[in-house]
Design an enzyme around this catalytic site. Structure first.
Site, PDB file in Angstrom:
ATOM      1  N   ASN A 144       0.774  -1.252   0.000  1.00 40.10           N
ATOM      2  CA  ASN A 144       0.000   0.000   0.000  1.00 40.10           C
ATOM      3  C   ASN A 144       0.800   1.293   0.000  1.00 40.10           C
ATOM      4  O   ASN A 144       0.355   2.309  -0.510  1.00 40.10           O
ATOM      5  CB  ASN A 144      -0.972  -0.013   1.181  1.00 40.10           C
ATOM      6  CG  ASN A 144      -0.234  -0.022   2.517  1.00 40.10           C
ATOM      7  OD1 ASN A 144       0.814  -0.648   2.651  1.00 40.10           O
ATOM      8  ND2 ASN A 144      -0.757   0.708   3.482  1.00 40.10           N
ATOM      9  N   GLU A 177       5.468  -4.598  11.885  1.00 37.11           N
ATOM     10  CA  GLU A 177       4.492  -3.504  11.732  1.00 37.11           C
ATOM     11  C   GLU A 177       3.273  -4.121  11.058  1.00 37.11           C
ATOM     12  O   GLU A 177       3.300  -4.395   9.856  1.00 37.11           O
ATOM     13  CB  GLU A 177       5.089  -2.387  10.886  1.00 37.11           C
ATOM     14  CG  GLU A 177       6.344  -1.748  11.462  1.00 37.11           C
ATOM     15  CD  GLU A 177       6.050  -0.845  12.653  1.00 37.11           C
ATOM     16  OE1 GLU A 177       6.996  -0.402  13.305  1.00 37.11           O
ATOM     17  OE2 GLU A 177       4.863  -0.597  12.913  1.00 37.11           O
ATOM     18  N   CYS A 210      -2.762   1.369   7.168  1.00 35.05           N
ATOM     19  CA  CYS A 210      -2.875   0.580   8.397  1.00 35.05           C
ATOM     20  C   CYS A 210      -3.477   1.383   9.543  1.00 35.05           C
ATOM     21  O   CYS A 210      -4.114   0.832  10.427  1.00 35.05           O
ATOM     22  CB  CYS A 210      -1.521   0.060   8.812  1.00 35.05           C
ATOM     23  SG  CYS A 210      -0.360   1.392   8.975  1.00 35.05           S
TER      24      CYS A 210
HETATM   25  N1  LIG Z   1       1.765  -1.333  10.704  1.00 29.25           N
HETATM   26  C1  LIG Z   1       2.150  -0.742   9.589  1.00 29.25           C
HETATM   27  O1  LIG Z   1       2.989   0.169   9.583  1.00 29.25           O
HETATM   28  C2  LIG Z   1       1.578  -1.197   8.285  1.00 29.25           C
HETATM   29  C3  LIG Z   1       1.812  -0.412   7.140  1.00 29.25           C
HETATM   30  C4  LIG Z   1       1.276  -0.832   5.920  1.00 29.25           C
HETATM   31  C5  LIG Z   1       0.541  -2.005   5.834  1.00 29.25           C
HETATM   32  N2  LIG Z   1       0.362  -2.743   6.965  1.00 29.25           N
HETATM   33  C6  LIG Z   1      -0.417  -3.971   6.910  1.00 29.25           C
HETATM   34  O2  LIG Z   1      -0.107  -4.708   5.728  1.00 29.25           O
HETATM   35  C7  LIG Z   1      -1.271  -5.385   5.265  1.00 29.25           C
HETATM   36  C8  LIG Z   1      -1.515  -5.038   3.822  1.00 29.25           C
HETATM   37  O3  LIG Z   1      -0.348  -5.242   3.053  1.00 29.25           O
HETATM   38  P1  LIG Z   1      -0.145  -6.605   2.244  1.00 29.25           P
HETATM   39  O4  LIG Z   1      -1.453  -7.109   1.723  1.00 29.25           O
HETATM   40  O5  LIG Z   1       0.972  -6.394   1.287  1.00 29.25           O
HETATM   41  O6  LIG Z   1       0.349  -7.584   3.419  1.00 29.25           O
HETATM   42  P2  LIG Z   1       0.836  -9.109   3.292  1.00 29.25           P
HETATM   43  O7  LIG Z   1       1.047  -9.577   4.667  1.00 29.25           O
HETATM   44  O8  LIG Z   1      -0.052  -9.867   2.379  1.00 29.25           O
HETATM   45  O9  LIG Z   1       2.254  -9.013   2.525  1.00 29.25           O
HETATM   46  C9  LIG Z   1       3.288  -8.234   3.067  1.00 29.25           C
HETATM   47  C10 LIG Z   1       4.623  -8.734   2.501  1.00 29.25           C
HETATM   48  O10 LIG Z   1       4.877 -10.038   3.014  1.00 29.25           O
HETATM   49  C11 LIG Z   1       5.201 -10.908   1.936  1.00 29.25           C
HETATM   50  N3  LIG Z   1       4.855 -12.271   2.339  1.00 29.25           N
HETATM   51  C12 LIG Z   1       3.698 -12.940   2.129  1.00 29.25           C
HETATM   52  N4  LIG Z   1       3.767 -14.185   2.660  1.00 29.25           N
HETATM   53  C13 LIG Z   1       5.005 -14.301   3.228  1.00 29.25           C
HETATM   54  C14 LIG Z   1       5.702 -15.330   3.919  1.00 29.25           C
HETATM   55  N5  LIG Z   1       5.144 -16.524   4.142  1.00 29.25           N
HETATM   56  N6  LIG Z   1       6.976 -15.094   4.357  1.00 29.25           N
HETATM   57  C15 LIG Z   1       7.559 -13.901   4.126  1.00 29.25           C
HETATM   58  N7  LIG Z   1       6.959 -12.873   3.472  1.00 29.25           N
HETATM   59  C16 LIG Z   1       5.693 -13.088   3.022  1.00 29.25           C
HETATM   60  C17 LIG Z   1       4.416 -10.361   0.771  1.00 29.25           C
HETATM   61  O11 LIG Z   1       4.940 -10.811  -0.454  1.00 29.25           O
HETATM   62  C18 LIG Z   1       4.626  -8.860   0.981  1.00 29.25           C
HETATM   63  O12 LIG Z   1       5.883  -8.479   0.462  1.00 29.25           O
HETATM   64  C19 LIG Z   1      -2.401  -4.912   6.168  1.00 29.25           C
HETATM   65  O13 LIG Z   1      -2.618  -5.841   7.200  1.00 29.25           O
HETATM   66  C20 LIG Z   1      -1.872  -3.629   6.764  1.00 29.25           C
HETATM   67  O14 LIG Z   1      -2.431  -3.312   8.011  1.00 29.25           O
HETATM   68  C21 LIG Z   1       0.840  -2.361   8.196  1.00 29.25           C
HETATM   69  O1  LIG Z   2      -0.213   1.917   6.008  1.00 27.38           O
HETATM   70  C1  LIG Z   2       0.362   2.227   7.026  1.00 27.38           C
HETATM   71  C2  LIG Z   2       1.450   3.264   6.999  1.00 27.38           C
HETATM   72  O2  LIG Z   2       2.445   2.954   7.951  1.00 27.38           O
HETATM   73  C3  LIG Z   2       0.889   4.632   7.262  1.00 27.38           C
HETATM   74  S1  LIG Z   2       1.958   5.864   6.676  1.00 27.38           S
HETATM   75  O3  LIG Z   2       1.810   5.856   5.197  1.00 27.38           O
HETATM   76  O4  LIG Z   2       3.326   5.488   7.078  1.00 27.38           O
HETATM   77  O5  LIG Z   2       1.536   7.121   7.273  1.00 27.38           O
END
Ligand SMILES: NC(=O)c1ccc[n+]([C@@H]2O[C@H](COP(=O)([O-])OP(=O)(O)OC[C@H]3O[C@@H](n4cnc5c(N)ncnc54)[C@H](O)[C@@H]3O)[C@@H](O)[C@H]2O)c1
Ligand SMILES: O=C[C@H](O)CS(=O)(=O)O
Length: 473
Positions: free
Chosen positions: A151, A247, A281
């Protein structure tokens, strides 16, 4: 067709099977990247370890490279924003902001590279420790594996690369397979800025293969993962005793108290519920509104939301682009329908056209509905009324997530009660949950993760503190 070679062991890899990356609004293929098999993943880790061990950079050189990369980002802002907008689906306005924030993140990392230090330790204060001088060192961990989500694929990559490189580590980066192009472009800028061979290596492929190969590679000292809780948990299980920074997800809540500035609250909640099509997120997902002001707040927020336009992210008039896929938009639609079947009311939106989902406000939401207790990650927000602030905070804390929250109130005691009692990583007062300054400590509790980002804080996580004691007897 643009083919984006990936940086691996100081070379630009163009061979191998390619992954097609599509424009998330038009569906057209906008570029391809080579994927990396196990041999190449091994080579990437080996290159990082060799760079870390054989060609360590002094702090000032790390500063110069990070600073220069930050400058190059701004010099190429519109070009990079166009790629970012295409592969994520975010509007050009949002993409330009992300490029600017990334430049900030790397500039802050550059400055922090000059401030990494230990401290003197007065060991002689302990009986039997006479005639000894002690101090600590902060030592880079070595090879850092960065795994990032779809994202915010530029700034969240920078939040891992910047601190890791500032601290003297070398990096293997696995970006999300649906949005890898911008990470490739960032690597180009790092090389242009003088980053020596081996300090940054990109691997491309599904988490189920590439992700697992990385997780089980003992040469990697630290994993910095941003993504969903399920994947984060698996990564933690696969990496044993090695350090993992997580995260993860959230279903962030905002309180609108009876004494709130309702105009401010409505504006901030609209701005911070639907940006990036809600795929943030810390996006506002749950709004708890005191019953005394519930009706007027819902009216104000709905009026503001109805002015938003979902459509072509390239058009200046568009406020909300498509979600990452039609499948995800269908999931959001199903959850909204389920909430309505359980008694929620659609105040606006609820309409899907392919991957486009209109900004949606639900009222009458109960805490057990999926739109409240799961992570929505869509341009949908649910409103619930409350009478008593203690009970409201109790309901917010029922969530298994705890990333950030917000409260709108004009009473300082109410604000600090929320700051003290809401169990999250950050509480925003008179702002929505989706506030983040890139320099601040950032990270969640419970199933929202472990460890802090923000360059200074990530550097502490990505270095080891070593005590040195000199016996002068
Ligand atoms: N806390 C934060 O700062 C933050 C920021 C952005 C997004 N997010 C979270 O990320 C999620 C959305 O992003 P997404 O759909 O890309 O997440 P995702 O967990 O599907 O994928 C994240 C990354 O992990 C990799 N991945 C998938 N399976 C794996 C495995 N078995 N081992 C190692 N790596 C693996 C993916 O290829 C990708 O690069 C939401 O839950 C969102 O809340 C959190
Ligand atoms: O999607 C979650 C991100 O950590 C928020 S931000 O883009 O870093 O503000």
């Amino acid at each position: 067709m643009n083919h984006y070679p990936i940086l691996l062991d100081g070379e630009w890899l163009t061979t191998g099977e390619v992954l097609e990356v599509r424009n998330k609004y038009t569906g057209e293929v906008m570029g391809t990247v080579p994927t990396t098999n196990k041999e190449l993943v091994d080579k990437a880790v080996a290159a990082a370890l060799r760079a870390y061990r054989e060609t360590p950079m002094p702090p000032y050189k790390r500063y110069e490279i990070l600073k220069k990369t930050s400058e190059l980002l701004l010099e190429n802002k519109r070009y990079l924003a166009a790629i970012l907008s295409g592969e994520v689906g975010k509007t050009m306005k949002e993409a330009l902001v992300e490029v600017e924030r990334t430049a900030q993140t790397l500039e802050i990392s550059a400055e922090e590279a000059k401030r990494i230090h230990g401290e003197g330790v007065p060991v002689e204060a302990s009986p039997g420790a006479e005639n000894r001088i002690a101090f600590t060192l902060r030592v880079p961990v070595g090879v850092v594996c960065a795994i990032t989500p779809f994202n915010v694929p530029l700034n969240l990559v920078a939040h891992k690369l910047g601190p890791a490189l500032a601290a003297g580590n070398a990096v293997v980066l696995k970006p999300a397979s649906v949005t890898p192009l911008i990470a490739v472009k960032l690597a180009e800028l790092f090389v242009q800025a003088g980053l020596p061979s081996g300090f940054l290596n990109i691997v491309i492929g599904p988490g189920s293969t590439v992700g697992e190969w990385l997780a089980k590679d003992e040469r990697i000292s630290l994993y910095t993962f941003t993504g969903s809780p399920g994947v984060g948990l698996k990564l933690k299980q696969d990496t044993g005793l090695r350090k993992v920074l997580l995260e993860l997800g959230s279903n962030s809540a905002v309180i609108v108290h009876k004494d709130a500035d309702l105009q401010l609250a409505a504006k901030m909640c609209v701005d911070k519920s639907f940006g990036n099509a809600g795929q943030v997120c810390i996006s506002v997902q749950r709004i708890y509104v005191h019953r005394d002001v519930h009706g007027i707040f819902v009216q104000k927020m709905t009026e503001a939301a109805l002015k938003l336009k979902a459509g072509d992210p390239n058009e200046d008039t568009t406020d909300i682009g498509p979600m990452i896929s039609e499948k995800e938009a269908e999931r959001a639609e199903a959850w909204v329908r389920e909430a309505v079947a359980e008694g929620a009311v659609v105040e606006c939106g609820g309409i899907r056209q392919g991957a486009l989902f209109q900004p949606t406000i639900l009222s009458g939401v109960h805490d057990t509905m999926k739109v409240a207790c799961e992570e929505l990650f869509a341009p949908v927000v649910g409103i619930a009324a409350y009478d008593d602030l203690d009970d409201c905070i109790r309901r917010i804390n029922l969530s298994r997530y705890g990333l950030q929250a917000g409260i709108f109130t004009t009473n300082v005691h109410t604000a600090f009660k929320a700051a003290r009692e809401i169990h999250v990583g950050g509480v925003m007062i008179n702002d929505a949950s989706q506030f983040r300054a890139d320099a601040m400590p950032y990270g969640g509790v419970k199933q929202s993760g472990w460890g802090k980002e923000g360059p200074r804080y990530a550097i502490e996580e990505m270095t080891e503190e070593r005590i040195v004691v000199m016996n002068l007897q």
